[in-house]
Every structure is written in structure tokens, then in C-alpha cells.
Design a protein around this motif. Structure first.
Motif, PDB file in Angstrom:
ATOM      1  N   GLY A 232      -3.725  21.846   3.828  1.00 45.31           N
ATOM      2  CA  GLY A 232      -2.516  22.028   4.609  1.00 45.31           C
ATOM      3  C   GLY A 232      -1.567  20.865   4.444  1.00 45.31           C
ATOM      4  O   GLY A 232      -1.876  19.864   3.782  1.00 45.31           O
ATOM      5  N   GLN A 233      -0.402  20.977   5.065  1.00 47.42           N
ATOM      6  CA  GLN A 233       0.641  19.965   4.901  1.00 47.42           C
ATOM      7  C   GLN A 233       0.148  18.566   5.262  1.00 47.42           C
ATOM      8  O   GLN A 233       0.339  17.612   4.500  1.00 47.42           O
ATOM      9  N   GLU A 235      -2.910  17.485   5.433  1.00 46.16           N
ATOM     10  CA  GLU A 235      -3.971  17.073   4.510  1.00 46.16           C
ATOM     11  C   GLU A 235      -3.397  16.620   3.170  1.00 46.16           C
ATOM     12  O   GLU A 235      -3.872  15.641   2.569  1.00 46.16           O
ATOM     13  N   LEU A 236      -2.376  17.306   2.702  1.00 44.04           N
ATOM     14  CA  LEU A 236      -1.726  16.919   1.442  1.00 44.04           C
ATOM     15  C   LEU A 236      -1.057  15.564   1.590  1.00 44.04           C
ATOM     16  O   LEU A 236      -1.108  14.726   0.684  1.00 44.04           O
ATOM     17  N   LEU A 237      -0.436  15.345   2.732  1.00 36.66           N
ATOM     18  CA  LEU A 237       0.217  14.063   2.977  1.00 36.66           C
ATOM     19  C   LEU A 237      -0.823  12.942   3.069  1.00 36.66           C
ATOM     20  O   LEU A 237      -0.618  11.844   2.530  1.00 36.66           O
ATOM     21  N   ALA A 238      -1.947  13.224   3.728  1.00 39.18           N
ATOM     22  CA  ALA A 238      -3.021  12.228   3.813  1.00 39.18           C
ATOM     23  C   ALA A 238      -3.594  11.938   2.433  1.00 39.18           C
ATOM     24  O   ALA A 238      -3.912  10.785   2.101  1.00 39.18           O
ATOM     25  N   GLU A 239      -3.711  12.977   1.601  1.00 43.01           N
ATOM     26  CA  GLU A 239      -4.217  12.796   0.238  1.00 43.01           C
ATOM     27  C   GLU A 239      -3.281  11.923  -0.584  1.00 43.01           C
ATOM     28  O   GLU A 239      -3.728  11.025  -1.313  1.00 43.01           O
ATOM     29  N   LEU A 240      -1.991  12.170  -0.454  1.00 44.84           N
ATOM     30  CA  LEU A 240      -1.013  11.315  -1.130  1.00 44.84           C
ATOM     31  C   LEU A 240      -1.185   9.871  -0.688  1.00 44.84           C
ATOM     32  O   LEU A 240      -1.108   8.940  -1.505  1.00 44.84           O
ATOM     33  N   GLY A 241      -1.429   9.687   0.616  1.00 48.22           N
ATOM     34  CA  GLY A 241      -1.632   8.338   1.130  1.00 48.22           C
ATOM     35  C   GLY A 241      -2.841   7.655   0.524  1.00 48.22           C
ATOM     36  O   GLY A 241      -2.805   6.458   0.212  1.00 48.22           O
ATOM     37  N   VAL A 242      -3.930   8.398   0.322  1.00 54.89           N
ATOM     38  CA  VAL A 242      -5.136   7.825  -0.275  1.00 54.89           C
ATOM     39  C   VAL A 242      -4.895   7.475  -1.740  1.00 54.89           C
ATOM     40  O   VAL A 242      -5.328   6.421  -2.221  1.00 54.89           O
ATOM     41  N   SER A 260       8.468  19.371  -5.126  1.00 58.76           N
ATOM     42  CA  SER A 260       7.267  19.952  -4.535  1.00 58.76           C
ATOM     43  C   SER A 260       6.716  19.121  -3.379  1.00 58.76           C
ATOM     44  O   SER A 260       5.911  19.618  -2.579  1.00 58.76           O
ATOM     45  N   ASN A 261       7.123  17.870  -3.272  1.00 58.54           N
ATOM     46  CA  ASN A 261       6.540  16.959  -2.290  1.00 58.54           C
ATOM     47  C   ASN A 261       7.181  17.099  -0.909  1.00 58.54           C
ATOM     48  O   ASN A 261       8.392  17.285  -0.792  1.00 58.54           O
ATOM     49  N   TYR A 262       6.363  16.943   0.126  1.00 56.26           N
ATOM     50  CA  TYR A 262       6.875  16.971   1.496  1.00 56.26           C
ATOM     51  C   TYR A 262       7.570  15.660   1.866  1.00 56.26           C
ATOM     52  O   TYR A 262       8.533  15.659   2.620  1.00 56.26           O
ATOM     53  N   LEU A 263       7.063  14.537   1.336  1.00 63.73           N
ATOM     54  CA  LEU A 263       7.600  13.231   1.682  1.00 63.73           C
ATOM     55  C   LEU A 263       8.058  12.520   0.414  1.00 63.73           C
ATOM     56  O   LEU A 263       7.230  12.076  -0.375  1.00 63.73           O
ATOM     57  N   PRO A 264       9.371  12.388   0.185  1.00 60.54           N
ATOM     58  CA  PRO A 264       9.838  11.653  -0.994  1.00 60.54           C
ATOM     59  C   PRO A 264       9.471  10.172  -0.890  1.00 60.54           C
ATOM     60  O   PRO A 264       9.659   9.550   0.156  1.00 60.54           O
ATOM     61  N   ALA A 283       4.803   9.270   8.929  1.00 57.76           N
ATOM     62  CA  ALA A 283       4.959  10.693   8.623  1.00 57.76           C
ATOM     63  C   ALA A 283       3.768  11.490   9.149  1.00 57.76           C
ATOM     64  O   ALA A 283       3.930  12.591   9.710  1.00 57.76           O
ATOM     65  N   LEU A 284       2.564  10.943   8.999  1.00 59.08           N
ATOM     66  CA  LEU A 284       1.378  11.625   9.495  1.00 59.08           C
ATOM     67  C   LEU A 284       1.384  11.704  11.017  1.00 59.08           C
ATOM     68  O   LEU A 284       0.816  12.636  11.609  1.00 59.08           O
TER      69      LEU A 284
END
Length: 298
Positions: A232-233, A235-242, A260-264, A283-284
Motif C-alpha cells: 500500500g501507499q 508501505e511503499l513510502l516506508a520501503e523508499l525510506g529503507v 510514479s512516486n508518491y513523494l518527490p 510524510a509517513l
């Protein structure tokens, strides 16, 4: 009075893609499609079989560019893996770009590990000498199982070794990774391994995209059949963070500016590391406005 003949334009066949940073470049389509064309997440080249265009087509495109593209000082050579072309074709193309478009200051193309492995060190040095400056190198993941399931055709060690060869040859290297490619179950393992591989490669640029499921691709069929679960959104943002937290660059830029990214994200590393991690945390927590779903695109 004779009617002025309208220019025909550059020869672009089928669906064409290029990196965001090449938006204002002269787009020369030297090849059609992708010689690999097996990645489960990609449908960009399904509409055409791989082929190298005739030199006569290149001639016409260079003639057009020499007359009508004088305000564009970058060239991007398409399609998906033009680097696979034999050296004699590269010798002709790069030599003629230099001769006919002398104002061009950067030439770039896509690359993958298979294409690079087919060139010896002398070939890579010659390409640099002829003016090929920048390569967009598809890594996608640092996790071996994720790469295998995605049918990337490479493992992390091959991706690392061929990337290091490119750096040693003097190319500016921009590495692409895909957030979400490990699915929900493999999200964090994919993220950690990807950050580790990016650190090993130490590219000049990292470009992170977020997986968007495209109808007609194998991974979309897996999703429909319940075999692949997209994070989900949050989770994708958390993955980008990792991925970002695990990436250490000696002197580079990490971007997530693809549509495609939620957070530039646009971060110089190492100096912007903590500031950008703070942005991702906010953001999270819901304190940063994210790109709405309707504005996302692959």
C-alpha cells in the motif's frame, strides 16, 4: 512561389520512453524495442520486435536534427538497450553526432548488465572517447530472489561488476531501482538489499521509481491471480525510506522525481541524508502532501 516543404521530424516508431532528465533532449531512436524484453514488470516494448534501424534512417534523423534541433544540446539514444549494438554501428553513430551536431555537449543511453558484459574494456573506453557520456543502468533490485522472479536476467553480483566496469571506464552512471518490486511480503528484504547494492556500486545518480502494475505484463497477471500483492501507499513510502537510509554515496544524487512516486525526492548525498530522512518520516506521519493517485504515471 513554391510552397515551403514541411520537415518530417525524427523517426520515432511505437511507444518510446526516456528518463525524466532527458525531457528536452534530441531523442534519436537507433534501435527498436529491447533485446531482452522479458522483465515481468515492463510492457514498454511489447509492441515491437528488437531491431537495429538502417543507417539510412539514422542519416535522415541526423539531417533533421542538424537543421531543427539547434537549441537542444543533449542527445538521448533509444530504445531500451541500444548499447547492445555492435561497435561498428556505435562508431558511425557517435562519430556522425559529433560531426553533424557539434553543439551537443552530452550523449546518453540506457544500459543493462547483459549489454555491458558483451563489451570488453577497450570497447567501453572507445565509446567514452567517441562521446557517449552517460548511461542509465537498470538495477531494479539488489535482492537475488526479486531479480529472479522479475526475470531481469542478472543477479546482484553481475549488476555490481558491470556497473563498476562502467564507472572505471569513466561514464556518468545513473542507476534505476523500483520501489515495490518485492511485493508486500518481500518489501523490506528488497529494500535493504537494494540500498546495500547501491552503496557498493556508488553511482553518480540514483533514480527510484515506484512499481505501477501495467495490464499485459506477467506481474499484473500475478497480481490478478493473487500471486503478487502490491504494498500500500504507506508501505511503499516506508520501503523508499529503507532504500534511502541504506544508500551511502560518496558524491551523488538520489532522486525519486519520476511521476510514479508518491513523494518527490531530490537529495545530494551525503550532505542531504538526514534532512531527507526527516522528510520521509514526516510524510509517513501524514504531515507532507503526497502526489495524488490520479497524477501518478509510469
Amino acid at each position: 512561389m513554391n510552397k515551403m516543404e514541411e520537415p518530417e521530424g525524427l523517426d520515432h516508431q511505437g511507444y518510446c520512453i526516456r528518463p525524466p532528465s532527458e525531457a528536452y533532449s534530441i531523442l534519436l531512436q537507433a534501435t527498436l524495442g529491447c533485446s531482452h524484453n522479458k522483465c515481468t514488470f515492463c510492457e514498454a516494448y511489447k509492441d515491437k520486435r528488437f531491431a537495429i534501424k538502417d543507417q539510412a534512417v539514422w542519416e535522415r534523423d541526423l539531417d533533421f536534427a542538424s537543421k531543427y534541433c539547434r537549441n537542444q544540446d543533449r542527445v538521448f539514444i533509444m530504445d531500451g538497450d541500444a548499447l547492445i549494438m555492435p561497435m561498428r554501428r556505435w562508431e558511425w553513430l557517435l562519430g556522425n553526432i559529433t560531426a553533424r551536431l557539434p553543439w551537443v555537449r552530452r550523449i546518453a543511453t540506457y544500459a543493462n548488465a547483459k549489454d555491458v558484459a558483451l563489451k570488453n574494456d577497450e570497447d567501453l573506453a572507445r565509446l567514452r572517447e567517441l562521446g557517449l557520456d552517460m548511461l542509465y543502468y537498470g538495477v531494479e533490485s539488489g535482492h537475488p530472489e526479486v531479480l529472479k522472479k522479475a526475470r531481469k536476467g542478472s543477479d546482484p553480483e553481475k549488476l555490481y561488476l558491470q556497473a563498476r566496469r562502467l564507472k572505471e571506464a569513466g561514464f556518468v552512471l545513473s542507476v534505476t531501482v523500483i520501489v515495490g518490486l518485492g511485493g508486500r511480503a518481500g518489501s523490506l528484504e528488497h529494500a535493504r538489499a537494494t540500498g546495500e547494492l547501491l552503496t557498493r556500486i556508488d553511482p553518480d545518480y540514483v533514480g527510484a521509481l515506484t512499481l505501477m502494475l501495467q495490464p499485459g505484463t506477467p506481474i499484473y497477471d500475478e497480481y490478478v491471480n493473487g500471486e503478487f500483492e502490491l504494498p500500500g501507499q504507506a508501505e511503499l513510502l516506508a520501503e523508499l525510506g529503507v532504500i534511502f537510509a541504506g544508500t551511502t554515496l560518496s558524491n551523488g544524487m538520489f532522486t525519486a522525481n519520476h511521476a510514479s512516486n508518491y513523494l518527490p525526492i531530490r537529495a545530494y548525498l551525503p550532505e542531504d541524508k538526514e534532512k531527507t530522512l526527516g522528510l520521509i518520516r514526516r510524510a509517513l506521519e501524514g504531515n507532507v502532501e503526497l502526489r495524488p493517485e490520479w497524477m501518478r504515471a509510469f
